[in-house]
Design a protein around this motif. Structure first.
Motif, short mmCIF file in Angstrom:
data_model
loop_
_atom_site.label_atom_id
_atom_site.label_comp_id
_atom_site.label_asym_id
_atom_site.label_seq_id
_atom_site.Cartn_x
_atom_site.Cartn_y
_atom_site.Cartn_z
N ALA A 36 0.84 -1.21 0.00
CA ALA A 36 0.00 0.00 0.00
C ALA A 36 0.87 1.25 0.00
O ALA A 36 0.58 2.22 -0.67
N SER A 37 1.97 1.17 0.75
CA SER A 37 2.77 2.39 0.90
C SER A 37 3.56 2.72 -0.36
O SER A 37 3.95 3.84 -0.55
N VAL A 38 3.79 1.72 -1.20
CA VAL A 38 4.55 2.03 -2.42
C VAL A 38 3.64 2.17 -3.64
O VAL A 38 4.09 2.55 -4.70
N ALA A 39 2.33 1.86 -3.46
CA ALA A 39 1.42 1.98 -4.59
C ALA A 39 1.32 3.45 -5.01
O ALA A 39 1.44 4.35 -4.20
N LEU A 40 1.11 3.66 -6.29
CA LEU A 40 0.93 5.03 -6.75
C LEU A 40 -0.36 5.57 -6.18
O LEU A 40 -1.39 4.91 -6.17
N ALA A 41 -0.32 6.80 -5.67
CA ALA A 41 -1.52 7.39 -5.10
C ALA A 41 -2.51 7.73 -6.21
O ALA A 41 -2.13 7.97 -7.33
N ALA A 42 -3.78 7.70 -5.83
CA ALA A 42 -4.83 8.11 -6.76
C ALA A 42 -5.75 9.06 -6.02
O ALA A 42 -5.80 9.03 -4.79
N PRO A 43 -6.47 9.92 -6.73
CA PRO A 43 -7.40 10.79 -6.02
C PRO A 43 -8.47 9.95 -5.34
O PRO A 43 -8.77 8.84 -5.78
N GLY A 44 -9.02 10.46 -4.27
CA GLY A 44 -10.03 9.69 -3.56
C GLY A 44 -10.71 10.53 -2.50
O GLY A 44 -10.51 11.75 -2.42
N ALA A 45 -11.54 9.83 -1.69
CA ALA A 45 -12.31 10.52 -0.67
C ALA A 45 -12.53 9.60 0.51
O ALA A 45 -12.47 8.37 0.38
N VAL A 46 -12.74 10.20 1.68
CA VAL A 46 -13.08 9.44 2.89
C VAL A 46 -14.38 10.03 3.44
O VAL A 46 -14.48 11.25 3.62
N SER A 72 21.28 6.18 11.90
CA SER A 72 20.27 5.16 11.65
C SER A 72 18.90 5.78 11.37
O SER A 72 18.14 5.28 10.54
N ASP A 73 18.60 6.90 12.06
CA ASP A 73 17.29 7.55 11.85
C ASP A 73 17.20 8.21 10.47
O ASP A 73 16.14 8.23 9.85
N VAL A 74 18.34 8.71 9.98
CA VAL A 74 18.36 9.28 8.63
C VAL A 74 18.03 8.19 7.60
O VAL A 74 17.25 8.40 6.67
N ALA A 75 18.61 7.01 7.80
CA ALA A 75 18.37 5.91 6.87
C ALA A 75 16.91 5.48 6.89
O ALA A 75 16.31 5.22 5.84
N VAL A 76 16.32 5.42 8.08
CA VAL A 76 14.90 5.01 8.18
C VAL A 76 14.03 6.07 7.49
O VAL A 76 13.14 5.73 6.70
N ARG A 77 14.28 7.33 7.79
CA ARG A 77 13.52 8.42 7.15
C ARG A 77 13.61 8.32 5.62
O ARG A 77 12.60 8.41 4.92
N ASP A 78 14.82 8.12 5.13
CA ASP A 78 15.01 8.11 3.68
C ASP A 78 14.34 6.88 3.04
O ASP A 78 13.81 6.97 1.93
N GLY A 79 14.36 5.75 3.76
CA GLY A 79 13.69 4.55 3.25
C GLY A 79 12.18 4.75 3.17
O GLY A 79 11.52 4.31 2.22
N ILE A 80 11.63 5.43 4.18
CA ILE A 80 10.19 5.74 4.17
C ILE A 80 9.87 6.69 3.02
O ILE A 80 8.94 6.47 2.24
N ASN A 81 10.66 7.74 2.90
CA ASN A 81 10.38 8.73 1.85
C ASN A 81 10.52 8.15 0.45
O ASN A 81 9.86 8.61 -0.48
N ALA A 82 11.37 7.13 0.31
CA ALA A 82 11.54 6.48 -1.00
C ALA A 82 10.44 5.45 -1.26
O ALA A 82 10.40 4.85 -2.33
N GLY A 83 9.56 5.22 -0.28
CA GLY A 83 8.48 4.25 -0.45
C GLY A 83 8.95 2.81 -0.30
O GLY A 83 8.26 1.88 -0.69
N GLU A 84 10.13 2.61 0.28
CA GLU A 84 10.67 1.25 0.41
C GLU A 84 10.15 0.54 1.67
O GLU A 84 10.09 -0.69 1.71
#
Ligand SMILES: [Zn+2]
Length: 429
Positions: free
Chosen positions: A18-28, A138-150
């Motif tokens: 889910a976290s790496v899927a391309l986002a699409a417009p939507g609503a909640v 280590s926190d920089v690596a985790v942040r960057d992994g999250i931001n890269a969608g990994e």
């Protein structure tokens, strides 16, 4: 890639894909929605967002036309809030690594711990964290992994290693002299401290963490004793602000809190022994106070079992209750408070347990929620991006059963989490 993922649990895969899927417009579609700024609960609302995961509108269901082709999540039986923010975490540390056991944990191993805890924190409803203190970067690596969608995890601001004096709370005082070991963030004197700010920024810090006073979970220091001098902290703040970074100061001690505020530090972490003058100074300077008032329970009940030093438990006994009393005083005096828990001292994912403590010690539920949303966003410098469900903000949205304004503990059981328009958890289907 799938071939190599057979060992990963199904729950993890759901989040991962889910976290790496391309986002699409939507609503909640929310049965109830808390407007955190006004503190008002609004019925039957629709939050719409675009393909970038940014909110385009929040409006009554009856007056909304859902765009054709967009997917709508039905949360009509639940209460929606903005994703929560914890401004004081240690995702790359677990309580089981306390005391001497921490010496055997490498930076790469800490990073793996951070990957695990980033996911736990996100699933608990915290879509943004400020991580203030980590081994190595280590926190920089985790942040960057999250931001890269990994990997899945919250939005992160990170500090890298915290700055501190030789032998202080942010040094590592466990080994004897002949090992010649000093923690990587140690810098004594104004110019060395400035150089250390430059170094941490070079390697990826979004924010600078300093240890202004002694601490609890360290050896041979006293929580009420000043460590960095006013002059050193002024140098750190000048350098950090010049480079566009805010500064968070670990400060339990009465004098250190005042020195840090006078030096222009942006937030006081712990603030345990703050006095009336310190509270007045914080108000005058607009300094945020971050009281981590849940973890006392954990340290006193579990500290010994997880290897915390006996002196740490003794120190906690002397300041834990005073910190809670001073939290109430600071809140009643109108100081700016942001929600920060020191997760890592207690198990990650239990961050929301602090809300009930904040209510027990004087806040209304809405005050505690504001501390973890709009106030926290202001401290991070991310107002307009996170902490609110309104146009232009990230579609970071959580949902709970029931009404958190009457029962704050509902936040301990977040049933739905969306980050940037992507659903990462849904138990309400
Ligand atoms: Zn901390």
């Amino acid at each position: 890639m799938k071939l190599h993922l057979s060992w990963v649990s199904a729950a993890f895969l759901t989040v991962f894909s889910a976290s790496v899927a391309l986002a699409a417009p939507g609503a909640v579609h929310c049965g109830e929605l808390l407007d955190v700024r006004s503190g008002r609960m609004m019925s039957d609302q629709v939050v719409m967002f675009d393909a970038r995961g940014i909110i385009t509108s929040v409006a009554a269901f009856s007056s909304t036309t859902l765009p054709a082709g967009s997917s709508t999540v039905d949360l009509s039986g639940a209460t929606c809030l903005p994703g929560l923010i914890d401004v004081h975490t240690h995702l790359t540390h677990d309580p089981e690594y306390s005391g001497y056991k921490n010496l055997g944990v490498s930076v790469p191993r800490s990073t793996v711990t951070g990957v695990k805890n980033a996911r736990l924190t996100l699933l608990a409803g915290f879509t943004t964290v400020r991580n203030v203190g980590a081994k190595g970067y280590s926190d920089v690596a985790v942040r960057d992994g999250i931001n890269a969608g990994e990997i899945p995890g919250p939005r992160m601001l990170v500090s890298g290693p915290p700055l501190g004096i030789t032998g202080g709370h942010c040094d590592d005082n466990l080994l004897a002299y002949e090992y010649h070991h000093t923690a990587e963030g140690v810098a004594d004197g104004p110019w060395a401290a400035r150089e250390k700010v430059r170094e941490t920024v070079k390697y990826g810090a979004d924010v600078i963490k300093v240890c202004a006073s002694g601490g609890v979970l360290s050896k041979g220091d006293l929580p009420n004793a000043p460590q960095y001098s006013l002059e050193e902290m002024q140098a750190i703040v000048t350098e950090a602000h010049k480079l566009g970074r805010k500064v968070a100061a670990h400060a339990h001690g009465t004098q250190s809190i005042k020195d840090a505020i006078r030096a222009g530090i942006d937030s006081i972490e712990h603030a345990s022994l703050i006095d009336d003058e310190g509270i007045a100074l914080a108000k005058q300077h607009g300094t945020f106070l971050v009281f981590d008032i849940y973890n006392d329970d954990y340290i006193l009940s579990m500290g010994e079992k997880v290897g915390m030093l006996p002196e740490s438990i003794e120190k906690e006994k002397t300041i834990g209750r005073m910190q809670r009393e001073n939290f109430r005083k600071a809140f009643q005096a109108g100081a700016k408070l942001a929600f920060g828990t020191d997760s890592g001292v207690y198990p990650h994912g239990e961050n929301a347990r602090q809300f009930a403590k904040m209510v027990e010690w004087g806040m209304k539920p809405v005050d505690a929620i504001q501390a973890a949303t709009i106030n926290a966003a202001e401290l991070l410098g991310w107002s307009g991006k996170v902490g609110e469900l309104s146009e232009g903000h990230f579609a970071d949205l959580i949902a709970v059963d029931g009404d958190p304004l009457s029962d704050i503990k509902t936040l301990e059981n977040v049933r739905f989490v969306m980050k940037g328009g992507t659903v990462v958890k849904n138990e309400l289907k």
